[in-house]
Design a protein around this motif. Structure first.
Motif, PDB file in Angstrom:
ATOM      1  N   ALA A 136       7.210  11.978  10.204  1.00 13.35           N
ATOM      2  CA  ALA A 136       7.161  10.658   9.574  1.00 13.35           C
ATOM      3  C   ALA A 136       8.509   9.957   9.694  1.00 13.35           C
ATOM      4  N   ALA A 137       9.584  10.718   9.538  1.00 16.30           N
ATOM      5  CA  ALA A 137      10.917  10.127   9.677  1.00 16.30           C
ATOM      6  C   ALA A 137      11.140   9.620  11.095  1.00 16.30           C
ATOM      7  N   ARG A 138      10.731  10.409  12.081  1.00 17.76           N
ATOM      8  CA  ARG A 138      10.883   9.957  13.475  1.00 17.76           C
ATOM      9  C   ARG A 138      10.032   8.718  13.742  1.00 17.76           C
ATOM     10  N   ARG A 139       8.819   8.690  13.189  1.00 14.93           N
ATOM     11  CA  ARG A 139       7.947   7.515  13.379  1.00 14.93           C
ATOM     12  C   ARG A 139       8.578   6.281  12.750  1.00 14.93           C
TER      13      ARG A 139
ATOM     14  N   THR B 243      -5.275  14.735  15.725  1.00  9.95           N
ATOM     15  CA  THR B 243      -4.773  13.620  16.537  1.00  9.95           C
ATOM     16  C   THR B 243      -4.298  12.438  15.699  1.00  9.95           C
ATOM     17  N   ARG B 244      -4.284  12.583  14.369  1.00  6.08           N
ATOM     18  CA  ARG B 244      -4.066  11.391  13.555  1.00  6.08           C
ATOM     19  C   ARG B 244      -2.667  10.798  13.740  1.00  6.08           C
ATOM     20  N   GLY B 245      -1.680  11.612  14.075  1.00  4.15           N
ATOM     21  CA  GLY B 245      -0.352  11.064  14.333  1.00  4.15           C
ATOM     22  C   GLY B 245      -0.333  10.167  15.558  1.00  4.15           C
ATOM     23  N   ARG B 246      -0.938  10.613  16.639  1.00  2.01           N
ATOM     24  CA  ARG B 246      -0.977   9.811  17.863  1.00  2.01           C
ATOM     25  C   ARG B 246      -1.822   8.565  17.660  1.00  2.01           C
ATOM     26  N   ARG B 247      -2.910   8.676  16.905  1.00  2.86           N
ATOM     27  CA  ARG B 247      -3.732   7.500  16.615  1.00  2.86           C
ATOM     28  C   ARG B 247      -2.942   6.476  15.802  1.00  2.86           C
ATOM     29  N   ALA B 248      -2.168   6.961  14.845  1.00  2.00           N
ATOM     30  CA  ALA B 248      -1.369   6.047  14.034  1.00  2.00           C
ATOM     31  C   ALA B 248      -0.343   5.313  14.889  1.00  2.00           C
ATOM     32  N   ASP B 249       0.285   6.018  15.816  1.00  2.00           N
ATOM     33  CA  ASP B 249       1.265   5.373  16.693  1.00  2.00           C
ATOM     34  C   ASP B 249       0.606   4.241  17.492  1.00  2.00           C
ATOM     35  N   GLU B 250      -0.564   4.527  18.060  1.00  2.00           N
ATOM     36  CA  GLU B 250      -1.262   3.483  18.812  1.00  2.00           C
ATOM     37  C   GLU B 250      -1.653   2.329  17.900  1.00  2.00           C
ATOM     38  N   ALA B 251      -2.103   2.650  16.711  1.00  2.00           N
ATOM     39  CA  ALA B 251      -2.539   1.593  15.792  1.00  2.00           C
ATOM     40  C   ALA B 251      -1.378   0.668  15.436  1.00  2.00           C
ATOM     41  N   ILE B 252      -0.193   1.227  15.183  1.00  2.00           N
ATOM     42  CA  ILE B 252       0.975   0.393  14.879  1.00  2.00           C
ATOM     43  C   ILE B 252       1.271  -0.530  16.050  1.00  2.00           C
TER      44      ILE B 252
ATOM     45  N   THR C 185       0.858  -1.183   0.000  1.00  2.00           N
ATOM     46  CA  THR C 185       0.000   0.000   0.000  1.00  2.00           C
ATOM     47  C   THR C 185       0.892   1.229   0.000  1.00  2.00           C
ATOM     48  N   GLY C 186       0.465   2.249  -0.716  1.00  2.00           N
ATOM     49  CA  GLY C 186       1.293   3.443  -0.803  1.00  2.00           C
ATOM     50  C   GLY C 186       0.459   4.705  -0.946  1.00  2.00           C
ATOM     51  N   VAL C 187      -0.189   5.156   0.166  1.00  2.00           N
ATOM     52  CA  VAL C 187      -0.142   4.615   1.520  1.00  2.00           C
ATOM     53  C   VAL C 187      -1.548   4.240   1.984  1.00  2.00           C
ATOM     54  N   LEU C 188      -1.586   3.382   3.005  1.00  2.00           N
ATOM     55  CA  LEU C 188      -2.836   3.086   3.708  1.00  2.00           C
ATOM     56  C   LEU C 188      -3.040   4.153   4.773  1.00  2.00           C
ATOM     57  N   LEU C 189      -4.250   4.713   4.841  1.00  2.00           N
ATOM     58  CA  LEU C 189      -4.524   5.816   5.773  1.00  2.00           C
ATOM     59  C   LEU C 189      -4.837   5.249   7.153  1.00  2.00           C
ATOM     60  N   LEU C 190      -3.807   5.011   7.913  1.00  2.00           N
ATOM     61  CA  LEU C 190      -3.917   4.270   9.166  1.00  2.00           C
ATOM     62  C   LEU C 190      -4.811   4.928  10.213  1.00  2.00           C
ATOM     63  N   PRO C 191      -4.796   6.252  10.392  1.00  2.00           N
ATOM     64  CA  PRO C 191      -5.627   6.822  11.457  1.00  2.00           C
ATOM     65  C   PRO C 191      -7.121   6.607  11.274  1.00  2.00           C
ATOM     66  N   TYR C 192      -7.540   6.289  10.047  1.00  2.00           N
ATOM     67  CA  TYR C 192      -8.959   6.181   9.766  1.00  2.00           C
ATOM     68  C   TYR C 192      -9.456   4.740   9.758  1.00  2.00           C
ATOM     69  N   ARG C 193      -8.610   3.823  10.204  1.00  2.00           N
ATOM     70  CA  ARG C 193      -8.987   2.406  10.254  1.00  2.00           C
ATOM     71  C   ARG C 193      -8.899   1.897  11.688  1.00  2.00           C
ATOM     72  N   ASN C 194      -9.840   1.036  12.046  1.00  2.00           N
ATOM     73  CA  ASN C 194      -9.788   0.392  13.354  1.00  2.00           C
ATOM     74  C   ASN C 194      -8.663  -0.634  13.348  1.00  2.00           C
ATOM     75  N   PRO C 195      -7.675  -0.526  14.232  1.00  2.00           N
ATOM     76  CA  PRO C 195      -6.513  -1.403  14.151  1.00  2.00           C
ATOM     77  C   PRO C 195      -6.814  -2.868  14.450  1.00  2.00           C
ATOM     78  N   VAL C 196      -7.847  -3.147  15.229  1.00  2.00           N
ATOM     79  CA  VAL C 196      -8.200  -4.543  15.501  1.00  2.00           C
ATOM     80  C   VAL C 196      -8.749  -5.191  14.232  1.00  2.00           C
ATOM     81  N   VAL C 197      -9.626  -4.489  13.539  1.00  2.00           N
ATOM     82  CA  VAL C 197     -10.157  -4.986  12.279  1.00  2.00           C
ATOM     83  C   VAL C 197      -9.043  -5.077  11.237  1.00  2.00           C
TER      84      VAL C 197
ATOM     85  N   GLU D 280      -4.703   6.226  24.521  1.00  2.00           N
ATOM     86  CA  GLU D 280      -5.528   7.421  24.450  1.00  2.00           C
ATOM     87  C   GLU D 280      -6.774   7.203  23.606  1.00  2.00           C
ATOM     88  N   PHE D 281      -6.665   6.355  22.561  1.00  2.00           N
ATOM     89  CA  PHE D 281      -7.759   6.179  21.608  1.00  2.00           C
ATOM     90  C   PHE D 281      -8.351   4.777  21.584  1.00  2.00           C
ATOM     91  N   PHE D 282      -7.584   3.793  21.997  1.00  2.00           N
ATOM     92  CA  PHE D 282      -8.028   2.399  21.925  1.00  2.00           C
ATOM     93  C   PHE D 282      -7.725   1.710  23.243  1.00  2.00           C
TER      94      PHE D 282
END
Length: 286
Positions: free
Chosen positions: A189-192, A131-140, A80-92, A159-161
């Motif tokens: 993004a580089a730091r992540r 908050t999408r950066g913090r959500r992405a971190d949790e999702a990963i 994927t280039g790219v998958l929009l991670l903050p908008y997806r439920n990470p469990v699903v 914080e989100f899940f």
């Protein structure tokens, strides 16, 4: 050097036979993998990469399409280039990705995630854009946790899940994780990449000094997190007009993989692009 291709249904159409034919020919030519972009919704006046685009662009869901591509190919890796991670439920999402990896026998290995740049997509999915950066971190973290967890279950409180004692099977094919690459063109993004990712898929129109600075930042962030920076993969975009000089420059910058975007909307010209590029570069780098 590894070489892959990207196919955007928004610009090249949604015909399933054409998608399958393109993927099969890319595989036959020796390309490593096929990437698909994602956009959930658009709106009148929406801009992508600084240009206003028609809201009717037909972005197929990348994961559903990659499952289709997997059934049409044998060796091609799926990305994927790219998958929009903050908008997806990470469990699903963990279940979806593991399922594709199992059914493709271990080919869902070029997952690249990003934050998205359209506030409308955040609003449409009930996410605070800020908050999408913090959500992405949790999702990963959740993806890795669920993939590696045992029958005793895993728990997460962020914080989100939040959940307790979840068990999710199947795991990725013959593994307990999938590579997660970070896509973007920002220092965040580089730091992540360094703190959580397996690689950096650098985008954007950056000056060479900033580009190199971001890659160095990703490696430094990996060291700060106690991770091995030499295990990070570095992926860049290019065109089918690649030259020997540009390829040498990529190699000098530490690039591991180059991804080309299908240019022509004509299927015959697309096949020629793949074949001609393979003759020039893939045979020499296999």
């Amino acid at each position: 050097m590894k070489f892959a291709v990207s196919y955007s249904t928004a610009h090249l159409g949604t015909d399933p036979d054409r998608i399958a034919d393109y993927a099969r020919h890319a595989e036959a030519c020796g390309f490593e993998g096929l990437y698909l972009p994602e956009h959930l919704v658009l709106h009148p006046g929406a801009q992508l990469h600084g240009f206003e685009v028609p809201p009717t662009l037909p972005f197929l869901d990348p994961l559903d399409t990659l499952a289709y591509v997997a059934a049409a190919t044998d060796r091609l890796l799926l990305g994927t280039g790219v998958l929009l991670l903050p908008y997806r439920n990470p469990v699903v999402l963990a279940k979806q990705l593991a399922t594709i990896d199992v059914l493709s026998k271990g080919r869902m290995r070029l997952l690249t995630v990003g934050l998205g740049a359209l506030p409308a997509e955040a609003v449409a999915t009930g996410v605070d854009f800020r908050t999408r950066g913090r959500r992405a971190d949790e999702a990963i973290d959740i993806l890795r946790l669920l993939w590696s967890g045992s029958e005793e279950g895993v728990s997460f409180h962020g914080e989100f899940f939040a959940f307790d004692n979840l068990v999710q099977f199947p795991k990725p094919y013959r593994d307990t994780t999938l590579p997660i690459h970070i896509g973007g063109s920002s220092r965040a993004a580089a730091r992540r990449t360094g703190s959580r990712g397996d690689g950096y898929f650098a985008g954007g129109a950056l000056l060479p000094d900033e580009r190199m600075s971001q890659w160095e930042l990703a490696r430094a962030a990996a060291i700060d997190a106690g991770r091995d920076p030499d295990r990070l993969e570095y992926t860049r975009w290019s065109g089918f007009d690649m030259t020997d000089e540009r390829l040498a420059a990529f190699a000098a910058q530490g690039v591991d993989r180059v991804v080309m975007s299908a240019g022509s909307p004509d299927p015959n010209e697309q096949r020629d692009e793949l074949s001609q590029f393979a003759e020039r570069f893939l045979t020499a780098h296999r």
